[in-house]
Motif scaffolding. Structure first.
Motif, mmCIF file in Angstrom:
data_model
loop_
_atom_site.group_PDB
_atom_site.id
_atom_site.type_symbol
_atom_site.label_atom_id
_atom_site.label_comp_id
_atom_site.label_asym_id
_atom_site.label_seq_id
_atom_site.Cartn_x
_atom_site.Cartn_y
_atom_site.Cartn_z
ATOM 1 N N SER A 177 -3.962 -6.586 -8.806
ATOM 2 C CA SER A 177 -4.272 -5.323 -9.492
ATOM 3 C C SER A 177 -5.187 -4.453 -8.654
ATOM 4 N N TYR A 178 -6.162 -5.079 -8.003
ATOM 5 C CA TYR A 178 -7.084 -4.331 -7.142
ATOM 6 C C TYR A 178 -6.316 -3.610 -6.029
ATOM 7 N N ILE A 179 -5.359 -4.310 -5.427
ATOM 8 C CA ILE A 179 -4.593 -3.710 -4.327
ATOM 9 C C ILE A 179 -3.641 -2.636 -4.846
ATOM 10 N N LYS A 180 -3.011 -2.897 -5.989
ATOM 11 C CA LYS A 180 -2.053 -1.928 -6.548
ATOM 12 C C LYS A 180 -2.744 -0.670 -7.067
ATOM 13 N N GLU A 181 -3.913 -0.839 -7.668
ATOM 14 C CA GLU A 181 -4.537 0.267 -8.394
ATOM 15 C C GLU A 181 -5.766 0.848 -7.697
ATOM 16 N N GLY A 182 -6.132 0.279 -6.539
ATOM 17 C CA GLY A 182 -7.313 0.747 -5.825
ATOM 18 C C GLY A 182 -7.186 2.192 -5.373
ATOM 19 N N LYS A 183 -8.315 2.868 -5.291
ATOM 20 C CA LYS A 183 -8.335 4.296 -4.938
ATOM 21 C C LYS A 183 -8.502 4.478 -3.426
ATOM 22 N N PHE A 184 -7.716 3.740 -2.666
ATOM 23 C CA PHE A 184 -7.816 3.797 -1.219
ATOM 24 C C PHE A 184 -7.549 5.203 -0.669
ATOM 25 N N PHE A 185 -6.731 5.985 -1.389
ATOM 26 C CA PHE A 185 -6.204 7.222 -0.805
ATOM 27 C C PHE A 185 -6.671 8.498 -1.510
ATOM 28 N N LYS A 206 1.940 -16.743 1.732
ATOM 29 C CA LYS A 206 2.822 -16.718 0.560
ATOM 30 C C LYS A 206 2.251 -15.824 -0.540
ATOM 31 N N MET A 207 0.928 -15.893 -0.736
ATOM 32 C CA MET A 207 0.302 -15.038 -1.731
ATOM 33 C C MET A 207 0.490 -13.568 -1.344
ATOM 34 N N GLY A 208 0.312 -13.284 -0.067
ATOM 35 C CA GLY A 208 0.518 -11.924 0.418
ATOM 36 C C GLY A 208 1.933 -11.444 0.188
ATOM 37 N N LEU A 209 2.907 -12.329 0.383
ATOM 38 C CA LEU A 209 4.314 -11.958 0.153
ATOM 39 C C LEU A 209 4.565 -11.629 -1.313
ATOM 40 N N GLU A 210 3.920 -12.386 -2.220
ATOM 41 C CA GLU A 210 4.084 -12.095 -3.649
ATOM 42 C C GLU A 210 3.517 -10.719 -3.997
ATOM 43 N N LYS A 212 3.191 -8.265 -1.872
ATOM 44 C CA LYS A 212 4.026 -7.293 -1.143
ATOM 45 C C LYS A 212 5.245 -6.868 -1.958
ATOM 46 N N LYS A 213 5.723 -7.757 -2.846
ATOM 47 C CA LYS A 213 6.878 -7.423 -3.687
ATOM 48 C C LYS A 213 6.582 -6.242 -4.614
ATOM 49 N N GLU A 214 5.296 -6.040 -4.928
ATOM 50 C CA GLU A 214 4.926 -5.008 -5.898
ATOM 51 C C GLU A 214 4.134 -3.853 -5.297
ATOM 52 N N VAL A 215 3.835 -3.939 -4.012
ATOM 53 C CA VAL A 215 3.017 -2.905 -3.376
ATOM 54 C C VAL A 215 3.772 -2.334 -2.181
ATOM 55 N N GLN A 216 4.073 -1.057 -2.228
ATOM 56 C CA GLN A 216 4.774 -0.417 -1.119
ATOM 57 C C GLN A 216 3.858 -0.290 0.087
ATOM 58 N N ASN A 217 4.470 -0.340 1.269
ATOM 59 C CA ASN A 217 3.750 -0.132 2.528
ATOM 60 C C ASN A 217 2.557 -1.070 2.682
ATOM 61 N N LEU A 218 2.744 -2.321 2.284
ATOM 62 C CA LEU A 218 1.701 -3.332 2.450
ATOM 63 C C LEU A 218 1.987 -4.129 3.719
ATOM 64 N N ILE A 219 0.993 -4.177 4.606
ATOM 65 C CA ILE A 219 1.104 -4.936 5.848
ATOM 66 C C ILE A 219 0.198 -6.159 5.753
ATOM 67 N N LEU A 220 0.729 -7.321 6.146
ATOM 68 C CA LEU A 220 -0.004 -8.579 6.076
ATOM 69 C C LEU A 220 -0.481 -8.977 7.465
ATOM 70 N N GLY A 221 -1.744 -9.413 7.564
ATOM 71 C CA GLY A 221 -2.221 -9.823 8.873
ATOM 72 C C GLY A 221 -3.646 -10.337 8.866
ATOM 73 N N SER A 222 -4.183 -10.485 10.067
ATOM 74 C CA SER A 222 -5.553 -10.963 10.251
ATOM 75 C C SER A 222 -6.128 -10.290 11.484
ATOM 76 N N VAL A 223 -7.211 -9.521 11.292
ATOM 77 C CA VAL A 223 -7.883 -8.923 12.441
ATOM 78 C C VAL A 223 -8.499 -10.019 13.301
#
Length: 423
Positions: A177-185, A206-210, A212-223
């Motif tokens: 919910s935080y990722i979907k509804e956050g005011k990033f933009f 795997k959690m990131g992939l789940e 990603k199914k509901e969040v557009q333009n989500l990139i998974l990674g590790s700095v």
């Protein structure tokens, strides 16, 4: 490189918002981009004073001071340094620098180095001439206490949501919910990407992939690991049209615990976001199994010429992505092993090894496409590998995941082991 995956082009302005790795990401991007031009790093709020190793020069507008660093081609721009933090220059002052730099990167909000945050109405502070915004979240928030320790402006948020979140841990639904509804933009209409940082193992992936199914333009990674997962595009090619001469029949159709060997592999592969999954086949039964998993079947009418025909058939259907080649007779190959090979792929030929012995699956960057298409006989890609001096070897300590099956005796022995493992 990170900047390529985020689509950052020359003469653009990119804002970084959110929490859980903004500063690390901004300097990762700056370091990459500094090889291609002059980079300006700044803020619209305030950031911790950067280490001198990270920049060539630091400019302060209020005092007209210039500080020399030991970096190259990265420049820091602020109004002043106060209590160890670099404060923002004005929007006009940043705009005046635009023509002097090839890239501008800025932090658009603060989070006090916490894993989550909640935004005031005036946040994030986005420059009017921004081209891209990257919102940052962090998978490492999962499982932490939902408290002031980990959440910036926790008290402000709890005033409105105290019943639901009191004494809670950050579970999957809270993080999603935080990722979907956050005011990033905040009303930004340009290019928007959310980067889910901190992904360093299979469960996190795997959690990131789940999400990603509901969040557009989500990139998974590790700095930290300098890794973006799958955004550089990898397709899988399963070589399922071998002659099985030593086995006497198509070994890929032999069942372990009621499941054909090739199906055991496909069940694992479909859990990964390969661009495409191709399976070469010669028998109708393999084709029917492929239909169950919505993978692309490629009939190999020249299977009798050896393994290279499978390689060429799969490669000819690849466009611009890298290619990960699998054999279909590796029932012990685990999702963890597949993830480790992919996570350590670095655009070189990548091969798993155990005590110096090489195994499949192997990843070939797309630049080897023509060489793969020119193979012949039953030696596969070994000739290409033999000529390559710079290979990425991934060390493993157990041969078991890489065991393949050549004879019926192999199959009977390994079938017992497989069943024991399943227990």
């Amino acid at each position: 490189m990170f900047f390529e995956n985020f689509g950052i082009e020359k003469n653009t302005v990119t804002g970084i918002t959110g929490s859980g790795g903004k500063t690390s990401l901004i300097f990762c991007l700056a370091e990459e981009l500094s090889k291609y031009g002059k980079v300006l790093v700044t803020t619209t709020t305030k950031i911790y004073e950067p280490d001198k190793k990270k920049y060539e020069k630091l400019f302060l507008t209020e005092t007209n001071e210039v500080f020399q660093g030991t970096g190259k081609n990265i420049f820091i721009f602020g109004s002043k340094i106060e209590n160890g933090k670099l404060l923002s220059p004005t929007e006009g002052e940043i705009l005046s620098q635009r023509s002097l730099f090839d890239y501008i990167l800025y932090e658009g909000d603060g989070s006090k180095r916490k894993f989550m945050k909640f935004w005031r109405k005036d946040e994030p502070c986005i420059l009017s001439f921004t081209d891209n915004i990257i919102g940052v979240a962090n998978i490492k928030a999962f499982g932490l206490s939902f408290s002031e320790e980990n959440v910036h402006r926790y008290n402000m948020y709890m005033d409105k949501n105290n019943k639901f979140y009191k004494n809670k841990y950050i579970d999957f639904e809270i993080l999603k919910s935080y990722i979907k509804e956050g005011k990033f933009f905040r009303n930004f209409s340009g290019k928007k990407i959310i980067f889910l940082n901190g992904i360093e193992n299979l469960d996190e992936f795997k959690m990131g992939l789940e999400i990603k199914k509901e969040v557009q333009n989500l990139i998974l990674g590790s700095v930290k690991k300098r890794k973006i997962y799958f955004e550089n595009n990898i397709s899988a090619v399963v070589m399922g049209s071998g002659k099985s001469e030593r086995f006497g029949k198509n070994k890929l159709l032999e069942k372990i615990d009621g499941i054909p060997m090739i199906e055991i592999l496909l069940k694992k592969l479909i859990k990964f976001p390969f661009k495409k999954i191709f399976v070469t086949y010669k028998d109708q039964e393999v084709f029917e199994i492929c239909k169950k998993y919505n993978v692309i079947s490629l009939k190999n009418n020249r299977y009798y010429l050896g393994q290279s025909e499978s390689i060429k058939l799969g490669t000819s259907n690849i466009k611009n992505e890298s290619i990960m080649f699998f054999t279909g007779d590796m029932p012990f190959l685990s999702e963890e092993v597949i993830f480790k090979i992919i996570s350590e792929y670095d655009n070189r030929i990548t091969i798993p090894v155990v005590s110096g012995e090489r195994f499949s699956p192997v990843i070939f960057p797309n630049r080897y496409k023509e060489a793969l298409l020119s193979l012949s006989g039953d030696i596969g890609g070994r000739e290409i590998i033999r000529k390559e001096k710079d290979i990425n070897f991934i060390d493993f300590f157990d041969k078991k995941p890489f065991i393949d099956i050549d004879t019926e005796e192999d199959f009977e022995n390994l079938k017992v082991v497989f069943k024991d493992d399943r227990k």
